[in-house]
Design a protein around this motif. Structure first.
Motif, short mmCIF file in Angstrom:
data_model
loop_
_atom_site.label_atom_id
_atom_site.label_comp_id
_atom_site.label_asym_id
_atom_site.label_seq_id
_atom_site.Cartn_x
_atom_site.Cartn_y
_atom_site.Cartn_z
N GLY A 111 18.49 64.24 31.25
CA GLY A 111 19.93 64.35 31.39
C GLY A 111 20.60 64.59 30.05
N THR A 114 20.38 68.29 29.06
CA THR A 114 21.36 69.16 29.70
C THR A 114 22.77 68.92 29.16
OG1 THR A 114 21.66 67.58 31.53
CG2 THR A 114 20.01 69.30 31.81
N CYS A 347 22.08 70.32 37.58
CA CYS A 347 23.28 69.92 36.86
C CYS A 347 24.52 70.58 37.46
CB CYS A 347 23.15 70.29 35.39
SG CYS A 347 24.30 69.44 34.30
N ALA A 352 23.92 65.24 35.64
CA ALA A 352 22.68 65.35 34.89
C ALA A 352 21.69 64.25 35.27
CB ALA A 352 22.98 65.29 33.39
#
Length: 422
Positions: A111, A114, A347, A352
């Protein structure tokens, strides 16, 4: 790459290095305790089950707090698992504790990628991540082999460490005490690196914390990702890849022992050949394959399966090692673009943390199912050569089916677009 990205890579590398070395050490402890061979895959099973059971909760957790801080906390949980091994807890139970930390670490790590990296750089960023993961697997298996070697476990320091901990805990102790202390330090370094990663600044709306509501939200997220054309395809590929890959990690060790008559420490080094190949393949994919062309790597999945059949048929280390390196390279080329595509679509559709939690749930459910089947087949005395060949053919067949499905869906989409234009 943005500030903090390379420190994230270093932290990921240290944590994964310790995870992979710890697996070899835990297998050595099982052997030391005289347990049969089918206990070894149960280590990975207990490690992975947290990814599945906690999937509805770790995604919202990763979105609720700064992800780098959560990663540092989860390395602390892994340290608790190492301490449990030191004081004599059964290796399978101790590995479950380590898996608990890893389950929450994964959505925070991916996460954060991203959040830090723009979409146009996401394949390259995943190339870095996969190179660090596989480089850690390479050095982790080498480190694990060193830590379980007679040279280290028979040293004066190792004997002294075992005696001191045995006196402290009141148990017989383990010859791997010094090895576990070394891994304790590696996890500490990973936590320190995590704490130095800057906050990405990304914040998400607060969601309800009621367990049933979180489970229902996770089910909706899982369904949304599977029903998306690109998300569902990439999720299917990565789910298959990691399930079979985790099983073959143990199968290669068993094959090396049964077919090549290699001891555990040297068999662990053989796994390094696969890791070298994955590093090369992942690095090439990260540089050369744009996100828009990710689905073009699907045919190499068929090649990967056929290579595993070829490895199973080998009885010579000189032939098997190049095949294992090549199989690793093909796997790296396959998984990096698919992983980047999955993260990008996840996403967009979800958040995320939630998208990575969904990914982790499916991939690790596949790992659990395949490891359970592998352990059962070993318990039934199925030969390792036909078992590896069957896994390889399964990969090739499943990837061919996904290619056919992608071709059919792509053709149908093309007809719809043409009709709409007309």
């Amino acid at each position: 790459m943005p500030p903090g990205f390379h420190r994230l890579i270093a932290a990921q590398f240290a944590s994964a290095l310790a995870d992979n070395a710890l697996l070899i050490v835990a297998i050595a402890i099982l052997v030391e305790q005289g347990l049969p061979g089918w206990w070894a895959p149960l280590l990975k099973f207990s490690f992975t089950i947290s990814y599945v059971l906690l999937a509805p909760f770790v995604g919202p957790l990763a979105d609720a707090v700064p992800k780098a801080r959560l990663m540092a906390w989860m390395n602390g949980v892994k340290v608790v698992g190492v301490m449990a091994l030191l004081v004599g807890l059964h290796p399978v139970a101790a590995f479950a504790v380590v898996g608990l930390g890893a389950a929450a670490y994964a959505p925070a790590k991916y996460g954060l990628v991203t959040e830090l990296v723009p979409p146009r750089r996401l394949v390259a960023a995943n190339g870095w991540i996969e190179v660090s993961v596989v480089g850690a697997a390479l050095l982790g298996t080498v480190l694990g082999g060193l830590l379980v070697s007679d040279l280290l476990r028979g040293s004066a320091w190792a004997v002294s460490s075992q005696a001191q901990f045995a006196a402290w805990t009141g148990s017989a102790g383990t010859r791997c005490t010094l090895s576990l202390l070394a891994l304790f330090a590696v996890y500490g370094v990973a936590a320190w690196l995590n704490l130095g990663i800057p906050d990405s600044g990304a914040r998400y709306p607060r969601s309800g914390m009621h367990p049933m509501a979180m489970v229902a939200d996770f089910r909706r997220a899982n369904r949304a990702l599977w029903r998306d054309a690109s998300g569902g395809l990439s999720l299917a590929v990565t789910t298959l890849f990691w399930g079979v890959g985790a099983t073959l990690q143990f199968a290669v060790l068993r094959w090396a022992a049964d077919v090549l008559s290699l001891p555990l420490d040297r068999a662990a080094y053989l796994q390094a050949g696969v890791a070298v190949g994955v590093v090369a393949g992942a690095g090439w994919a990260g540089r050369c394959i744009p996100l828009s062309q990710a689905t073009r790597v699907l045919p190499v999945g068929v090649v990967l399966g056929l290579l595993m059949v070829a490895v199973a048929a080998c009885s010579s280390l000189g032939v098997a090692l190049p095949l294992l390196v090549l199989a690793g390279a093909v796997g790296g080329v396959l998984v990096v673009p698919m992983n980047a595509l999955l993260q990008h679509r996840g996403c967009q559709l979800l958040s995320a943390g939630r998208s990575v939690a969904v990914q982790g749930f499916n991939e690790n459910l596949s790992i659990l199912a395949m490891l359970a089947g592998y352990a059962a087949l070993l318990a039934l005395d199925v030969g390792i050569v036909p078992l590896m060949a069957a896994f390889g053919l399964s990969i090739a067949g499943a990837m061919a089916l996904l290619m056919w499905r992608e071709h059919r869906l792509g053709r149908s989409q093309g007809l719809s677009d043409a009709e709409a234009a007309g």
